[in-house]
Design an enzyme around this catalytic site. Structure first.
Site, PDB file in Angstrom:
ATOM      1  CG  HIS A  72      -0.306  -0.081   2.568  1.00 44.38           C
ATOM      2  ND1 HIS A  72       0.105   1.106   3.190  1.00 44.38           N
ATOM      3  CD2 HIS A  72       0.019  -1.021   3.435  1.00 44.38           C
ATOM      4  CE1 HIS A  72       0.400   0.671   4.349  1.00 44.38           C
ATOM      5  NE2 HIS A  72       0.435  -0.294   4.585  1.00 44.38           N
ATOM      6  CG  ASP A  74      -2.780   3.955   2.702  1.00 39.45           C
ATOM      7  OD1 ASP A  74      -2.146   3.037   2.132  1.00 39.45           O
ATOM      8  OD2 ASP A  74      -3.574   4.019   3.496  1.00 39.45           O
ATOM      9  CG  ASP A  98       2.467   0.257   7.954  1.00 35.19           C
ATOM     10  OD1 ASP A  98       2.140  -0.316   6.972  1.00 35.19           O
ATOM     11  OD2 ASP A  98       1.626   0.582   8.632  1.00 35.19           O
ATOM     12  CD  GLU A 128      -2.935  -1.492   5.342  1.00 37.43           C
ATOM     13  OE1 GLU A 128      -3.012  -2.376   5.972  1.00 37.43           O
ATOM     14  OE2 GLU A 128      -2.406  -0.370   5.731  1.00 37.43           O
ATOM     15  CD  GLU A 129      -1.397   2.188   7.499  1.00 39.57           C
ATOM     16  OE1 GLU A 129      -2.112   1.607   8.557  1.00 39.57           O
ATOM     17  OE2 GLU A 129      -0.579   1.746   7.282  1.00 39.57           O
ATOM     18  CD  GLU A 157       1.430  -4.091   5.706  1.00 40.25           C
ATOM     19  OE1 GLU A 157       2.116  -3.390   6.372  1.00 40.25           O
ATOM     20  OE2 GLU A 157       0.106  -3.726   5.457  1.00 40.25           O
ATOM     21  CG  HIS A 331       0.135   2.589  12.263  1.00 37.11           C
ATOM     22  ND1 HIS A 331      -1.097   1.965  12.529  1.00 37.11           N
ATOM     23  CD2 HIS A 331       0.335   2.062  11.363  1.00 37.11           C
ATOM     24  CE1 HIS A 331      -1.440   1.534  11.502  1.00 37.11           C
ATOM     25  NE2 HIS A 331      -0.488   1.587  10.666  1.00 37.11           N
TER      26      HIS A 331
END
Length: 354
Positions: A72, A74, A98, A128-129, A157, A331
């Site tokens: 992903h 984003d 990430d 995705e987030e 990932e 995150h």
């Protein structure tokens, strides 16, 4: 204007370039434009397509098997961790873990492996987030389903550059109790719904989670209270209370079995399922998966968490996580990735695909 990216150069430098393109969920147009432009100009051997702010590319060599690689574009919101900064052997910043390190590896392979041993599809997707119904993979599955077909999916990932097989399922439930309101000065005239949750909380405190071995991978389950609420005023006995519980279950259980287990654990309570995502079995016996494990030169481990490998498993193909960086840093403001992880992932995947 798209940002110029050098796909054939050092994937570490490509990671740095991607990190410095802000791409918080819902705002991926610039990074998608940059990725699309780079693939169209630097990888002429690939068929390239666009779906919203997702970019897809694939070989069509007629190989007997196809590997789908997914990442992903984003990130979560910026947390004073842009632009990229460097220390000795480490890249720091939003998305380094990430998962722009994984995206960089994929883009590098797309440009530098014109004749891989497997046909390969590269999927760079959006959103995705955030909530699952906005995930770009869902739109691609609806609009361009043949682009997600393959014999193995590799989701890049972060996995500490180790093959993480399958993933846990996740389920949230609401355990609800009811009572009768009364003035707290005359509390005996009411029934306290919050107090009625004491048995459920005791059950959680005493709960012993399973550890399950599947294909040599150990999945550790979990059952945790994540929220509790009730009451309408500081002087009123509450007549309703809700306990939210999250269950992470091993992929030997499907959603129906997980729900049945939770209803047994909380027998006598009003239980409602509020969210669910099935897990994914390791699938390591599939030939392509075994080749990747061999190329990685180490023992695969269970994925403790949920990732989009489950979406690919639902499409009927084995799926694994393999990417640079420590997933526990995702995150966080402290996101950082060792450059050695990026280099290792690129080398392992190049060996596997070649």
């Amino acid at each position: 204007m798209p940002v110029e990216l050098d796909l054939a150069g050092d994937p570490v430098e490509l990671t740095a370039a991607l990190v410095d393109i802000p791409s918080v969920s819902g705002d991926e147009a610039l990074i998608a434009d940059s990725v699309e432009a780079a693939l169209r100009t630097q990888a002429p051997h690939l068929e390239v397509a666009r779906s919203g702010n997702a970019v897809l590319a694939r070989t069509t060599l007629g190989r007997p098997s196809r590997v789908v690689m997914a990442g992903h574009l984003d990130t979560v919101p910026v947390n004073d961790n842009l632009p990229l900064r460097r220390t000795d052997g480490v890249l720091h910043g939003l998305g380094t873990v990430d998962m722009k390190g994984g995206d960089a590896v994929m883009l590098h392979l797309a440009a530098t492996l014109p004749a891989p041993g497997h046909d390969v599809t590269f999927v760079f997707y959006d959103c995705e987030e955030i909530e699952a119904d906005r995930n770009g993979l869902g739109r691609i599955e609806r609009d361009l389903p043949d682009w997600l077909a393959g014999d193995l999916a590799v989701v890049c990932e972060p996995s500490n550059a180790v093959v993480e097989a399958g993933c846990q399922g996740t389920m949230r439930i609401a355990v609800r109790t009811t009572g009768r309101r009364a003035h707290t000065a005359r509390g005996w005239m009411g029934e306290n719904a919050i107090h009625a949750l004491s048995g459920a909380l005791a059950t959680l405190a005493a709960y012993e989670a399973r550890t399950v071995d599947i294909d040599g991978c150990r999945y550790r389950e979990g059952l945790q209270a994540v929220r509790i609420g009730g009451g309408v005023s500081g002087n009123v006995v509450p007549d309703e209370a809700v306990l939210t519980v999250n269950h992470r279950f091993a992929p030997d259980r499907g959603p129906a079995e997980a729900e049945a287990h939770l209803r047994e654990v909380f027998a006598g309570y009003d239980v409602t399922v509020t969210d669910m995502a099935p897990g994914a079995l390791p699938g390591l016996s599939a030939p392509a998966a075994a080749e990747l494990v061999a190329a990685a030169g180490g023992d695969p481990v269970a994925k403790l968490g949920w990732t989009d490998v489950a979406r690919f498993a639902a499409l009927g193909m084995p799926a694994v996580n393999f990417g640079p960086g420590d997933p526990t840093l995702a995150h966080t403001q402290q996101e950082h990735v060792p450059v050695a992880d990026i280099t290792r992932c690129a080398a392992v995947l190049s060996t596997f695909l070649s």
